[in-house]
Scaffold this active site. Structure first.
Site, PDB file in Angstrom:
ATOM      1  CB  CYS A  81      -1.007  -0.056   1.147  1.00  0.00           C
ATOM      2  SG  CYS A  81      -2.454   0.941   0.772  1.00  0.00           S
ATOM      3  CG  HIS A 177      -3.134  -2.960   4.221  1.00  0.00           C
ATOM      4  ND1 HIS A 177      -2.292  -2.395   5.145  1.00  0.00           N
ATOM      5  CD2 HIS A 177      -3.626  -1.943   3.487  1.00  0.00           C
ATOM      6  CE1 HIS A 177      -2.274  -1.090   4.990  1.00  0.00           C
ATOM      7  NE2 HIS A 177      -3.085  -0.785   3.986  1.00  0.00           N
ATOM      8  CD  GLU A 179      -0.441  -5.099   6.607  1.00  0.00           C
ATOM      9  OE1 GLU A 179      -0.374  -5.611   5.475  1.00  0.00           O
ATOM     10  OE2 GLU A 179      -0.787  -3.919   6.798  1.00  0.00           O
TER      11      GLU A 179
HETATM   12  N1  GLN Z   1      -3.821   6.205   0.567  1.00  0.00           N
HETATM   13  C1  GLN Z   1      -2.566   6.044   1.254  1.00  0.00           C
HETATM   14  C2  GLN Z   1      -1.451   6.817   0.544  1.00  0.00           C
HETATM   15  O1  GLN Z   1      -1.626   7.245  -0.569  1.00  0.00           O
HETATM   16  C3  GLN Z   1      -2.175   4.588   1.366  1.00  0.00           C
HETATM   17  C4  GLN Z   1      -3.167   3.869   2.229  1.00  0.00           C
HETATM   18  C5  GLN Z   1      -2.619   2.650   2.885  1.00  0.00           C
HETATM   19  O2  GLN Z   1      -1.414   2.451   3.001  1.00  0.00           O
HETATM   20  N2  GLN Z   1      -3.536   1.841   3.374  1.00  0.00           N
HETATM   21  O3  GLN Z   1      -0.424   6.970   1.090  1.00  0.00           O
END
Ligand code: GLN
Length: 201
Positions: A81, A177, A179
């Site tokens: 992410c 994610h 995890e």
């Molecule tokens: N939207 C977040 C970003 O752009 C990432 C979200 C996340 O890591 N769950 O940094």
């Protein structure tokens, strides 16, 4: 197999969950906040969180070059992410006041932040992932998508026609994610890759 030592970037975000998952698989874990914490590691996970905050802290803690050097010396990297955003070459969707968002530029992809909507649009889906038997339950929280994938970058998973997990060499990035679900298979694969001896640069 000797248990590898794996770092988890611990500036902000979901690093504790990665730590617990890795320890559950028998890996030794170091929380990485400074360049010197990378010594002796074979892999580094960059967790989810808020990529603009993490990027600011990467500058404050002087981590950009040490992480690039760690990769160049043979280290494995996996960004999830916000961590995936940090690895990418081009970052789109940063608020205008931030200007161009800094990144490690270790993966030849363009990443679009918040590609699936806002927090309220977060979702879980069973995703086929190349290399895994059976779908992986993937949690998307304000997740990015890889909207351009360079030559030599392999797409490992797609959702809604967009690439959401990619790999090139020792760098893996997932928009979701891994995890936050009990399924440990992706961490297991990462631990296995990290268990191979790190070639010296
Ligand atoms: N939207 C977040 C970003 O752009 C990432 C979200 C996340 O890591 N769950 O940094």
């Amino acid at each position: 197999m000797t248990a590898p030592r794996i770092g988890v970037l611990a500036l902000q975000g979901a690093f504790r969950e990665h730590r617990q998952r890795l320890e559950g698989l028998g890996a030794a874990v170091t929380e990485v906040r400074l360049g010197r914490d990378l010594g002796g590691l074979s892999g580094l996970i960059l967790p989810g969180g808020e990529s603009t905050t993490m990027a600011r802290l990467m500058t404050e803690y002087d981590l950009w070059e040490p992480v690039r050097a760690f990769h160049a010396a043979g280290g494995h990297l996996w960004g999830t992410c916000a961590g995936a955003i940090l690895l990418s070459r081009d970052v789109q969707g940063a608020p205008p006041q931030f200007g161009r968002q800094d990144s490690l530029n270790l993966l030849d992809v363009t990443v679009q932040r918040n590609a699936f909507g806002r927090q309220i649009d977060s979702f879980t889906t069973d995703l086929p992932v190349r290399g895994l038997d059976g779908a992986f339950t993937a949690v998307f929280i304000r997740a990015p998508a890889f909207t351009r994938v360079g030559d030599g970058v392999e797409v490992l998973a797609e959702y809604g026609g967009q690439a959401v997990m990619v790999r090139a060499g020792r760098v893996t990035a997932s928009a979701f994610h891994p995890e936050l679900t009990p399924d440990a298979r992706l961490h297991e694969l990462f631990v296995q890759r990290c268990a191979a001896p790190v070639p010296l640069a």
